[in-house]
Design a protein around this motif. Structure first.
Motif, PDB file in Angstrom:
ATOM      1  N   VAL A   1       8.821  36.779 -10.217  1.00  0.00           N
ATOM      2  CA  VAL A   1       9.969  35.649 -10.646  1.00  0.00           C
ATOM      3  C   VAL A   1      11.056  35.293  -9.370  1.00  0.00           C
ATOM      4  N   MET A   2      11.225  36.467  -8.610  1.00  0.00           N
ATOM      5  CA  MET A   2      12.046  36.231  -7.543  1.00  0.00           C
ATOM      6  C   MET A   2      11.299  35.151  -6.554  1.00  0.00           C
ATOM      7  N   ILE A   3      10.003  35.411  -6.310  1.00  0.00           N
ATOM      8  CA  ILE A   3       9.245  34.506  -5.397  1.00  0.00           C
ATOM      9  C   ILE A   3       9.040  33.101  -5.983  1.00  0.00           C
ATOM     10  N   ALA A   4       8.908  33.033  -7.374  1.00  0.00           N
ATOM     11  CA  ALA A   4       8.843  31.570  -7.870  1.00  0.00           C
ATOM     12  C   ALA A   4      10.269  30.972  -8.073  1.00  0.00           C
TER      13      ALA A   4
ATOM     14  N   ALA B   1       7.245  45.519   0.141  1.00  0.00           N
ATOM     15  CA  ALA B   1       6.065  45.279  -0.471  1.00  0.00           C
ATOM     16  C   ALA B   1       6.553  44.231  -1.534  1.00  0.00           C
ATOM     17  N   LEU B   2       7.835  44.201  -2.002  1.00  0.00           N
ATOM     18  CA  LEU B   2       8.162  43.232  -3.236  1.00  0.00           C
ATOM     19  C   LEU B   2       7.652  41.802  -2.558  1.00  0.00           C
ATOM     20  N   GLY B   3       7.871  41.540  -1.214  1.00  0.00           N
ATOM     21  CA  GLY B   3       7.900  40.149  -0.861  1.00  0.00           C
ATOM     22  C   GLY B   3       6.250  39.670  -0.399  1.00  0.00           C
TER      23      GLY B   3
ATOM     24  N   PHE C   1       1.189  33.767  -3.470  1.00  0.00           N
ATOM     25  CA  PHE C   1       1.959  32.995  -4.692  1.00  0.00           C
ATOM     26  C   PHE C   1       2.667  31.875  -4.134  1.00  0.00           C
ATOM     27  N   ILE C   2       3.071  31.644  -3.155  1.00  0.00           N
ATOM     28  CA  ILE C   2       3.673  30.311  -2.803  1.00  0.00           C
ATOM     29  C   ILE C   2       2.479  29.056  -2.446  1.00  0.00           C
ATOM     30  N   ARG C   3       1.511  29.692  -1.893  1.00  0.00           N
ATOM     31  CA  ARG C   3       0.236  29.035  -1.627  1.00  0.00           C
ATOM     32  C   ARG C   3      -0.383  28.492  -2.932  1.00  0.00           C
ATOM     33  N   TRP C   4      -0.366  29.420  -4.016  1.00  0.00           N
ATOM     34  CA  TRP C   4      -1.010  29.194  -5.520  1.00  0.00           C
ATOM     35  C   TRP C   4      -0.044  28.100  -6.089  1.00  0.00           C
ATOM     36  N   LEU C   5       1.336  28.270  -5.923  1.00  0.00           N
ATOM     37  CA  LEU C   5       2.168  27.275  -6.766  1.00  0.00           C
ATOM     38  C   LEU C   5       1.972  25.743  -5.768  1.00  0.00           C
ATOM     39  N   ASN C   6       1.987  25.821  -4.453  1.00  0.00           N
ATOM     40  CA  ASN C   6       2.170  24.667  -3.518  1.00  0.00           C
ATOM     41  C   ASN C   6       0.711  24.002  -4.022  1.00  0.00           C
ATOM     42  N   SER C   7      -0.398  24.515  -4.272  1.00  0.00           N
ATOM     43  CA  SER C   7      -1.631  23.883  -4.434  1.00  0.00           C
ATOM     44  C   SER C   7      -2.007  23.702  -5.962  1.00  0.00           C
TER      45      SER C   7
ATOM     46  N   PHE D   1      20.826  30.203  -9.274  1.00  0.00           N
ATOM     47  CA  PHE D   1      19.467  30.007  -9.956  1.00  0.00           C
ATOM     48  C   PHE D   1      18.844  31.463 -10.016  1.00  0.00           C
ATOM     49  N   PRO D   2      18.341  31.946  -8.822  1.00  0.00           N
ATOM     50  CA  PRO D   2      17.503  33.177  -8.629  1.00  0.00           C
ATOM     51  C   PRO D   2      18.429  34.358  -9.349  1.00  0.00           C
ATOM     52  N   ILE D   3      19.648  34.245  -9.413  1.00  0.00           N
ATOM     53  CA  ILE D   3      20.405  35.395 -10.086  1.00  0.00           C
ATOM     54  C   ILE D   3      20.102  35.329 -11.581  1.00  0.00           C
TER      55      ILE D   3
END
Length: 242
Positions: A218-221, A71-73, A79-85, A173-175
């Motif tokens: 934050v992990m996804i971003a 579920a975390l992913g 989110f990725i589509r939101w960021l990329n657009s 960076f993610p860490i």
């Protein structure tokens, strides 16, 4: 390229903005974490240190943890589509066939990794080795993961080749980006074991579920950020063509 500090600020700011824009998508990890806490409370995990240790390998808790890991992913598709657009809500929520299929593949592979870590390679040298492998491997396949919900296939091998020159940044960076929330997450979970009163325990676990939801974003971003280091992934569902 942006600086480490600028990226750090950006992933947290954009995670909060996304949560406000698409709260239902952002709430998926919250619901999964809270369900796991319900299971943990039912088996007495927060009754004290001894009870916590005894319940750590409980089958119901492990299964709830497995579902939570998946579920975390799940918000990543939106989110990725939101960021990329550049924050286009309609693009973020549009179900596109190829993007959905590729994202399902990513989720299936992530589920396999979660299953192996929870049920197969759980301790000893293999457990440690698998943890270290995941810590290095997942950042290197970031472009494969990020490209999927955009409807573009970047093979894991292509991703590794493109990410290798940026490996140090991609791994660390993610860490660092997730560390502040991770500390709060563990503090709330451990604290709930030691505090008295069921109401206070539930309050801490509810707060932990909120922190976990933000941590997932934050992990996804952070994953999206490191995936852009070699250059933009030239696809955006509904925004640019693959």
């Amino acid at each position: 390229m942006t600086s480490f500090l600028a990226d750090f600020r950006s992933v947290h700011a954009k995670s909060l903005t996304f949560a406000a824009t698409l709260p239902l998508a952002a709430a998926i990890p919250f619901a999964a974490e809270f369900v796991q806490h319900i299971v943990e409370m039912r088996i007495g995990m927060y009754a004290g240190p001894e009870a916590s240790a005894a319940a750590a390998e409980n089958a119901d808790r492990l299964f709830a943890g497995f579902l939570k890991t998946i579920a975390l992913g799940l918000p990543a598709y939106f989110f990725i589509r939101w960021l990329n657009s550049d924050g286009d809500r309609s693009v973020a929520t549009r179900p596109e066939g190829k993007a959905v299929r590729l994202f399902a593949l990513v989720v299936a592979l992530q589920a396999l990794f979660a299953w192996l870590s929870l049920y197969v390679w759980t301790d000893g040298p293999m457990g440690i080795g698998f943890f270290v492998f995941g810590l290095v491997f997942m950042p290197l396949v970031a472009r494969f993961i990020v490209a999927a919900p955009l409807g573009t296939l970047v093979s894991p091998l292509q991703s590794i080749r493109q990410m290798l020159p940026h490996a140090v940044y991609a791994i660390f960076f993610p860490i660092v980006a997730t560390m502040p929330l991770m500390i709060v997450h563990y503090a709330l979970g451990i604290g709930a074991i030691f505090v008295d009163g069921e109401a206070l325990k539930w309050a801490m676990l509810g707060a932990d579920s909120f922190i976990t939801a933000l941590l997932a974003l934050v992990m996804i971003a952070a994953q999206y950020t490191i995936a852009q280091r070699p250059g933009p992934i030239m696809a955006a569902a509904g925004a640019t063509k693959a």
